[in-house]
Motif scaffolding. Structure first.
Motif, mmCIF file in Angstrom:
data_model
loop_
_atom_site.group_PDB
_atom_site.id
_atom_site.type_symbol
_atom_site.label_atom_id
_atom_site.label_comp_id
_atom_site.label_asym_id
_atom_site.label_seq_id
_atom_site.Cartn_x
_atom_site.Cartn_y
_atom_site.Cartn_z
ATOM 1 N N ALA A 93 0.855 -1.192 0.000
ATOM 2 C CA ALA A 93 0.000 0.000 0.000
ATOM 3 C C ALA A 93 0.885 1.234 0.000
ATOM 4 O O ALA A 93 2.027 1.193 0.476
ATOM 5 N N HIS A 94 0.360 2.316 -0.571
ATOM 6 C CA HIS A 94 1.032 3.615 -0.492
ATOM 7 C C HIS A 94 0.011 4.572 0.087
ATOM 8 O O HIS A 94 -1.049 4.784 -0.491
ATOM 9 N N THR A 95 0.346 5.150 1.248
ATOM 10 C CA THR A 95 -0.671 5.893 1.980
ATOM 11 C C THR A 95 -0.047 6.891 2.938
ATOM 12 O O THR A 95 1.177 6.925 3.104
ATOM 13 N N ALA A 96 -0.910 7.717 3.544
ATOM 14 C CA ALA A 96 -0.511 8.600 4.642
ATOM 15 C C ALA A 96 -1.013 7.926 5.923
ATOM 16 O O ALA A 96 -2.208 7.954 6.201
ATOM 17 N N PRO A 97 -0.118 7.319 6.687
ATOM 18 C CA PRO A 97 -0.576 6.470 7.802
ATOM 19 C C PRO A 97 -1.400 7.181 8.870
ATOM 20 O O PRO A 97 -2.081 6.523 9.645
ATOM 21 N N TYR A 98 -1.375 8.522 8.921
ATOM 22 C CA TYR A 98 -2.219 9.176 9.937
ATOM 23 C C TYR A 98 -3.706 8.968 9.664
ATOM 24 O O TYR A 98 -4.536 9.221 10.536
ATOM 25 N N ALA A 181 -5.163 16.038 13.182
ATOM 26 C CA ALA A 181 -5.375 17.436 13.566
ATOM 27 C C ALA A 181 -6.774 17.686 14.101
ATOM 28 O O ALA A 181 -6.993 18.644 14.851
ATOM 29 N N GLY A 182 -7.727 16.834 13.726
ATOM 30 C CA GLY A 182 -9.100 17.009 14.173
ATOM 31 C C GLY A 182 -9.211 17.061 15.696
ATOM 32 O O GLY A 182 -9.982 17.846 16.250
ATOM 33 N N SER A 183 -8.386 16.236 16.369
ATOM 34 C CA SER A 183 -8.453 16.188 17.833
ATOM 35 C C SER A 183 -7.975 17.499 18.454
ATOM 36 O O SER A 183 -8.328 17.814 19.585
ATOM 37 N N VAL A 184 -7.158 18.254 17.716
ATOM 38 C CA VAL A 184 -6.676 19.543 18.224
ATOM 39 C C VAL A 184 -7.690 20.640 17.892
ATOM 40 O O VAL A 184 -8.054 21.442 18.757
ATOM 41 N N ILE A 185 -8.178 20.665 16.660
ATOM 42 C CA ILE A 185 -9.174 21.659 16.247
ATOM 43 C C ILE A 185 -10.409 21.577 17.153
ATOM 44 O O ILE A 185 -10.973 22.610 17.545
ATOM 45 N N SER A 186 -10.816 20.359 17.488
ATOM 46 C CA SER A 186 -12.027 20.226 18.310
ATOM 47 C C SER A 186 -11.796 20.777 19.718
ATOM 48 O O SER A 186 -12.715 21.279 20.350
ATOM 49 N N ARG A 187 -10.568 20.715 20.212
ATOM 50 C CA ARG A 187 -10.267 21.316 21.525
ATOM 51 C C ARG A 187 -10.360 22.836 21.493
ATOM 52 O O ARG A 187 -10.538 23.478 22.528
ATOM 53 N N LEU A 188 -10.203 23.408 20.312
ATOM 54 C CA LEU A 188 -10.318 24.869 20.175
ATOM 55 C C LEU A 188 -11.758 25.265 19.832
ATOM 56 O O LEU A 188 -12.029 26.425 19.520
ATOM 57 N N GLY A 189 -12.652 24.293 19.834
ATOM 58 C CA GLY A 189 -14.068 24.597 19.585
ATOM 59 C C GLY A 189 -14.501 24.363 18.148
ATOM 60 O O GLY A 189 -15.666 24.567 17.803
ATOM 61 N N GLY A 190 -13.565 23.956 17.294
ATOM 62 C CA GLY A 190 -13.898 23.682 15.893
ATOM 63 C C GLY A 190 -14.576 22.328 15.733
ATOM 64 O O GLY A 190 -14.602 21.519 16.655
ATOM 65 N N VAL A 191 -15.142 22.120 14.543
ATOM 66 C CA VAL A 191 -15.843 20.863 14.266
ATOM 67 C C VAL A 191 -15.155 20.197 13.072
ATOM 68 O O VAL A 191 -15.438 20.527 11.917
ATOM 69 N N PRO A 192 -14.214 19.275 13.347
ATOM 70 C CA PRO A 192 -13.491 18.643 12.231
ATOM 71 C C PRO A 192 -14.402 17.752 11.392
ATOM 72 O O PRO A 192 -15.289 17.088 11.930
ATOM 73 N N TRP A 238 -0.415 21.492 11.413
ATOM 74 C CA TRP A 238 -0.651 20.070 11.724
ATOM 75 C C TRP A 238 0.116 19.157 10.769
ATOM 76 O O TRP A 238 0.134 17.952 10.944
ATOM 77 N N GLU A 239 0.732 19.769 9.755
ATOM 78 C CA GLU A 239 1.478 18.947 8.798
ATOM 79 C C GLU A 239 2.745 19.667 8.352
ATOM 80 O O GLU A 239 2.839 20.172 7.242
ATOM 81 N N GLY A 240 3.698 19.739 9.267
ATOM 82 C CA GLY A 240 4.959 20.422 8.969
ATOM 83 C C GLY A 240 5.859 19.623 8.036
ATOM 84 O O GLY A 240 6.783 20.170 7.441
ATOM 85 N N GLY A 241 5.596 18.335 7.883
ATOM 86 C CA GLY A 241 6.414 17.485 6.999
ATOM 87 C C GLY A 241 5.842 16.091 6.935
ATOM 88 O O GLY A 241 6.482 15.108 7.333
#
Ligand code: CA
Length: 360
Positions: A93-98, A181-192, A238-241
């Motif tokens: 597979a070729h993927t972004a494991p996150y 990153a969703g887990s961080v955005i939701s802590r700031l009140g956002g809805v991922p 959330w995606e520096g590299g």
């Protein structure tokens, strides 16, 4: 059984093993693998990493070892590729494991976490630090042998219908964003929002979501997001590299000869370097075209960056307390990140910032 007969039996077993080995082991026989990607073929940089890997394997083996590449959804759903390799439906597979952080957030450490390593640093952790070794231990639990298979470099923060002026503007913000990153955005009140790439444009156009991030100028331009959201915020903290990975079923990998294992390793490394080069070469032109078409570049305000950083560190502390695999790997990652930032501060950061302020 005496020692001599043991040796004799072992010798016979060895001959038998060679005799009954799969055809792929015989000299000159061909090996055919299938690779399932999480990406559409239209994204030539990120999907292209899989094609490059397959092409190099074929070239180095004189055409005896070939890998067919398949877009997300072709053999299995885009996010089903981990299961596909784990259970041997496909060899690669070729993927972004996150994408698989829901199974275990530890997957994200081999890809990208908010305020993590940049592309250079991630490659250093993988090849010369403990990154590859630690992630291989983790992947062994999924019957997988992993290889770095590309990096996009730091991403953009995405497309917003209205600019974010302070951390208050995150409250209630419906945003499509990838990975952990969703887990961080939701802590700031956002809805991922977890929306497949192909549906993001329509959701943003209709206003079902307020913002969406994808990758960077070259890919985002193809998706047409600039036509439905004028503000292009940066950076994608959330995606520096973010690293892409080539994941290989361990039985398939272990059945390869030493030469073919070396070919796989070299082909993966080639694809890894090439993807970053492609993004770096293609992004500036796309960014200029986007700005010429009316896109407005807006940096995330400092209070947003700081609040997101604080929330991220809280998430990591909580994971340390409840996930031993995360704790072990993150400890090494965090030490490496600290030392890398100390070093880059005197070199790349200073040099790049001077060069970027010059008229060339
Ligand atoms: Ca992204």
């Amino acid at each position: 059984m005496d020692r001599r007969s043991l040796i004799k039996h072992a010798g016979i077993a060895g001959v038998l093993a060679a005799g009954v080995a799969p055809a792929a082991h015989a000299q000159g026989a061909s090996i055919r693998w299938r690779l399932a990607s999480s990406f559409p073929k239209s994204l030539d940089t990120i999907f292209g990493g899989a094609d490059t890997f397959a092409k190099k394997v074929s070239e180095m083996s004189g055409g005896k070892f070939t890998i067919s590449t398949h877009a997300g959804g072709e053999l299995m759903p885009a996010f089903g590729v981990l299961d596909g390799v784990q259970n041997g439906t496909v060899e690669v597979a070729h993927t972004a494991p996150y994408y698989f952080f829901g199974k275990d957030p530890t997957f994200a450490l081999g890809c990208a976490i908010p305020f993590g390593l940049n592309s250079r640093q991630m490659t250093a952790w993988m090849y010369e630090g403990n990154g590859l070794k630690l992630m291989r231990e983790f992947y062994a639990g999924y019957n997988i042998v992993n290889f770095p298979g590309g990096n996009t470099g730091a991403q953009m923060g995405g497309w917003f219908r209205k600019p974010i002026k302070s951390v208050k503007d995150i409250k209630g913000l419906k945003m499509r964003l990838g990975g952990f990153a969703g887990s961080v955005i939701s802590r700031l009140g956002g809805v991922p929002q977890n929306i497949p790439g192909g549906d993001v444009y329509q959701a943003l156009e209709k206003g079902t979501i307020d913002a969406a991030e994808w990758v960077g100028p070259y890919d985002d331009q193809k998706m047409g997001f600039n036509k439905v959201a004028p503000y292009y915020m940066y950076p994608g903290w959330w995606e520096g590299g973010p690293q892409l990975d080539i994941l290989i079923n361990d039985k398939a990998y272990n059945s390869l000869s030493a030469e073919n294992k070396a070919i796989v390793e070299a082909a993966a490394s080639y694809a890894h370097v090439e993807m970053q080069a492609k993004y770096d070469a293609k992004n500036p032109k796309a960014l200029k075209e986007l700005v010429a078409s009316g896109t407005k570049l807006v940096p995330f305000p400092n209070d947003v960056m700081k609040a997101a950083f604080k929330a991220s560190m809280e998430v990591y502390a909580e994971l340390n307390a409840k996930n031993p695999a995360w704790k072990k790997i993150y400890a090494d990652y965090a030490t490496f990140r600290r030392d890398q930032n100390l070093w880059f501060r005197f070199t790349e950061a200073k040099f790049d910032s001077f060069m970027q302020s010059q008229k060339l």
